[in-house]
Design a protein around this motif. Sequence first.
Motif, PDB file in Angstrom:
ATOM      1  N   ASN A   7       1.063  -1.174   0.031  1.00  0.00           N
ATOM      2  CA  ASN A   7       0.017  -0.124  -0.009  1.00  0.00           C
ATOM      3  C   ASN A   7       0.848   1.288  -0.055  1.00  0.00           C
ATOM      4  O   ASN A   7       1.687   1.357   0.794  1.00  0.00           O
ATOM      5  CB  ASN A   7      -1.105   0.210   1.402  1.00  0.00           C
ATOM      6  CG  ASN A   7      -1.853  -1.069   1.400  1.00  0.00           C
ATOM      7  OD1 ASN A   7      -1.565  -2.183   1.962  1.00  0.00           O
ATOM      8  ND2 ASN A   7      -2.981  -0.984   1.049  1.00  0.00           N
ATOM      9  N   ARG A   8       0.392   2.136  -0.925  1.00  0.00           N
ATOM     10  CA  ARG A   8       1.174   3.546  -0.802  1.00  0.00           C
ATOM     11  C   ARG A   8       0.884   4.220   0.388  1.00  0.00           C
ATOM     12  O   ARG A   8      -0.260   4.059   0.943  1.00  0.00           O
ATOM     13  CB  ARG A   8       0.780   4.198  -2.017  1.00  0.00           C
ATOM     14  CG  ARG A   8       1.964   5.579  -2.247  1.00  0.00           C
ATOM     15  CD  ARG A   8       1.987   5.776  -3.751  1.00  0.00           C
ATOM     16  NE  ARG A   8       2.799   7.040  -4.042  1.00  0.00           N
ATOM     17  CZ  ARG A   8       4.124   7.057  -3.566  1.00  0.00           C
ATOM     18  NH1 ARG A   8       4.747   5.807  -3.560  1.00  0.00           N
ATOM     19  NH2 ARG A   8       4.931   7.976  -4.112  1.00  0.00           N
ATOM     20  N   CYS A   9       1.941   4.716   1.013  1.00  0.00           N
ATOM     21  CA  CYS A   9       1.872   5.211   2.474  1.00  0.00           C
ATOM     22  C   CYS A   9       2.901   6.265   2.799  1.00  0.00           C
ATOM     23  O   CYS A   9       4.091   6.083   2.595  1.00  0.00           O
ATOM     24  CB  CYS A   9       1.954   4.221   3.373  1.00  0.00           C
ATOM     25  SG  CYS A   9       1.677   4.571   5.370  1.00  0.00           S
ATOM     26  N   GLY A  12       5.798   6.526   0.498  1.00  0.00           N
ATOM     27  CA  GLY A  12       6.616   5.331   0.213  1.00  0.00           C
ATOM     28  C   GLY A  12       5.727   4.141   0.271  1.00  0.00           C
ATOM     29  O   GLY A  12       4.546   4.465  -0.181  1.00  0.00           O
ATOM     30  N   GLN A  14       3.970   0.758   2.074  1.00  0.00           N
ATOM     31  CA  GLN A  14       3.871  -0.248   3.173  1.00  0.00           C
ATOM     32  C   GLN A  14       3.742  -1.475   2.783  1.00  0.00           C
ATOM     33  O   GLN A  14       2.562  -1.826   1.971  1.00  0.00           O
ATOM     34  CB  GLN A  14       2.916  -0.055   4.217  1.00  0.00           C
ATOM     35  CG  GLN A  14       2.600  -0.951   5.430  1.00  0.00           C
ATOM     36  CD  GLN A  14       3.825  -0.921   6.176  1.00  0.00           C
ATOM     37  OE1 GLN A  14       4.292   0.138   6.972  1.00  0.00           O
ATOM     38  NE2 GLN A  14       4.481  -2.125   6.306  1.00  0.00           N
TER      39      GLN A  14
ATOM     40  N   GLY B 244      -1.237   6.639  -6.950  1.00  0.00           N
ATOM     41  CA  GLY B 244      -0.712   5.162  -6.357  1.00  0.00           C
ATOM     42  C   GLY B 244      -1.414   4.948  -5.041  1.00  0.00           C
ATOM     43  O   GLY B 244      -1.479   3.827  -4.536  1.00  0.00           O
ATOM     44  N   TYR B 245      -2.186   5.995  -4.452  1.00  0.00           N
ATOM     45  CA  TYR B 245      -2.893   5.458  -3.147  1.00  0.00           C
ATOM     46  C   TYR B 245      -4.108   4.795  -3.408  1.00  0.00           C
ATOM     47  O   TYR B 245      -4.720   4.916  -4.364  1.00  0.00           O
ATOM     48  CB  TYR B 245      -3.079   6.769  -2.253  1.00  0.00           C
ATOM     49  CG  TYR B 245      -1.791   7.450  -1.700  1.00  0.00           C
ATOM     50  CD1 TYR B 245      -1.548   7.047  -0.552  1.00  0.00           C
ATOM     51  CD2 TYR B 245      -1.022   8.030  -2.477  1.00  0.00           C
ATOM     52  CE1 TYR B 245      -0.257   7.539  -0.229  1.00  0.00           C
ATOM     53  CE2 TYR B 245       0.207   8.726  -2.250  1.00  0.00           C
ATOM     54  CZ  TYR B 245       0.653   8.160  -0.920  1.00  0.00           C
ATOM     55  OH  TYR B 245       1.888   8.842  -0.164  1.00  0.00           O
ATOM     56  N   ASP B 246      -4.373   3.921  -2.439  1.00  0.00           N
ATOM     57  CA  ASP B 246      -5.539   3.025  -2.456  1.00  0.00           C
ATOM     58  C   ASP B 246      -6.788   3.230  -1.410  1.00  0.00           C
ATOM     59  O   ASP B 246      -6.923   4.433  -1.242  1.00  0.00           O
ATOM     60  CB  ASP B 246      -5.334   1.573  -2.436  1.00  0.00           C
ATOM     61  CG  ASP B 246      -4.441   1.256  -1.193  1.00  0.00           C
ATOM     62  OD1 ASP B 246      -4.809   1.984   0.109  1.00  0.00           O
ATOM     63  OD2 ASP B 246      -3.803   0.200  -1.113  1.00  0.00           O
ATOM     64  N   PHE B 250      -3.573   3.183   5.151  1.00  0.00           N
ATOM     65  CA  PHE B 250      -2.453   3.759   4.897  1.00  0.00           C
ATOM     66  C   PHE B 250      -2.559   5.149   3.942  1.00  0.00           C
ATOM     67  O   PHE B 250      -2.016   5.990   4.387  1.00  0.00           O
ATOM     68  CB  PHE B 250      -1.645   2.827   4.173  1.00  0.00           C
ATOM     69  CG  PHE B 250      -1.291   1.622   4.881  1.00  0.00           C
ATOM     70  CD1 PHE B 250      -0.634   1.565   6.181  1.00  0.00           C
ATOM     71  CD2 PHE B 250      -1.822   0.205   4.743  1.00  0.00           C
ATOM     72  CE1 PHE B 250      -0.300   0.529   6.922  1.00  0.00           C
ATOM     73  CE2 PHE B 250      -1.424  -0.791   5.466  1.00  0.00           C
ATOM     74  CZ  PHE B 250      -1.069  -0.751   6.712  1.00  0.00           C
ATOM     75  N   THR B 254      -1.882   8.997   5.623  1.00  0.00           N
ATOM     76  CA  THR B 254      -0.991   9.750   4.918  1.00  0.00           C
ATOM     77  C   THR B 254      -1.457  11.497   4.757  1.00  0.00           C
ATOM     78  O   THR B 254      -0.740  12.037   4.728  1.00  0.00           O
ATOM     79  CB  THR B 254      -0.901   9.268   3.494  1.00  0.00           C
ATOM     80  OG1 THR B 254      -0.049   7.910   3.451  1.00  0.00           O
ATOM     81  CG2 THR B 254       0.137  10.098   2.633  1.00  0.00           C
TER      82      THR B 254
END
Lengths: 268, 268
Positions: A7-9, A12, A14, B244-246, B250, B254
């Motif tokens: 997962n993007r976090c 960066g 995770q 890129g985030y889901d 997380f 962010t």
Amino acid sequence: MKTVSENRCFGGTQGVYVHSSEATGTDMTFALFHPGIPGAPVLWYLSGLTCTHENAMTKAGLQAWAAEAGVAVVFPDTSPRGEDVPDGDDFDMGQGAGFYVDAIQGEWAKHFHMETYVLSDLPETLFAAFDLDEDRQSITGHSMGGHGALTLALRHPGRFRSVSAFAPICNPSQSDWGKTQLAAYTGDAAAHDATVLLRGGADLPPCLIDTGTSDQFYDKLGTDAFAAALAERRTPAQLRLQKGYDHSYFFVSTFAPEHVAFHAEWLM
Amino acid sequence: MKTVSENRCFGGTQGVYVHSSEATGTDMTFALFHPGIPGAPVLWYLSGLTCTHENAMTKAGLQAWAAEAGVAVVFPDTSPRGEDVPDGDDFDMGQGAGFYVDAIQGEWAKHFHMETYVLSDLPETLFAAFDLDEDRQSITGHSMGGHGALTLALRHPGRFRSVSAFAPICNPSQSDWGKTQLAAYTGDAAAHDATVLLRGGADLPPCLIDTGTSDQFYDKLGTDAFAAALAERRTPAQLRLQKGYDHSYFFVSTFAPEHVAFHAEWLM
């Protein structure tokens, strides 16, 4: 190694991964926060009783501060797991309660090799698979994981640049959380007791410890013995008793920023 | 009101409480982070499908930023619960899926009054029991809770000084996450659809929305329709698509710092 999830976090990644461990003879799951900076230094986070790789990964809020500092954080599991792996009758023995030692006795001797796992097996996988700097490692942990961080740092001089702990079990050979377990696993609880090791002359890297004054398990931690040993040895270290804080992740997350910043100083 | 737990956290208190709600006809559990500053303003955090008061409280990392900003955060449950409360066959209907509306139909009509619960019932308990400033409230939420934040702000002008959302369901009357549920609860999905409300002329307070470009539920969110409505109405608002985030915590954690800072500007 297999990727379970990524997962993007905080800019960066995770991730959660599974690999086959020779030390434990089982598959092991671990989590890694990579800040996205090539060759980032590594902070090991060892978790407490009953935890897996997941608890601190989701509850300690470390990623925010690690991303800011450009540090990776590894979250190993706390023991081998599986149907073939022996377990204790209670939460403080067996699966979820590896105490970061290599068991050499009884039913535990086959799989419970968490010291070797954390120091050799997992690093081998980790540094082969990810762009991280093996020469810059520090270690922290919570409760049983604080015991792990302190004892691994004391038993393996030079391995970690700095050590910290949240409410660590400091004197397990005198505690319900450690005495029986370490004796059963290794036959020698004192060899894995941070207070005994420090009194015996072991070198401690730069060290920061936070423990809450309202910790519901205060009597099991042996903070008094470790404090006395630090003073006896004139060891440069910070031991802070934090007013009103307990043993929970609300406590850990509160002081996580300062622990990450502390390690970042030594890792940069 | 009964205290379930209180943990010291970032210099404030993270509490969990149970009270009896007239709106839902059940006991309801909620969490409150109080930064320890008397008369602190309040940020409401509405959670998504399947969540209770607990998920965001333990995983979103909001306390760090709320403490810094001097803002309290309330985490209501997402529906009434209990053996006597009807439930759906799946996670997206019934318990854990209140959609922040007052049901007036069928089996749902008796207990599922989450709009009244969040706007009247819980505030009454909250402002009576804690030293908070009722005149300064803002609202945020995640997924179904983002839908809740947007629609409650749009339906109740002046109530919230600012609104934000993490991956909100923006157009539920056109989505598998909303169409059936809102129709079953209220008979009128459009009356609780942020896009329809905005197009219809409702006023939106200052607004910040983040949605990940790798959100696994992207097609259910209707971000495109809401974006078009914002532009059509020339509404001052920030809608950010985050590469890129889901849909996970997380992602929420962010962008939590920026959401809290955004609300803090309007709450101070």
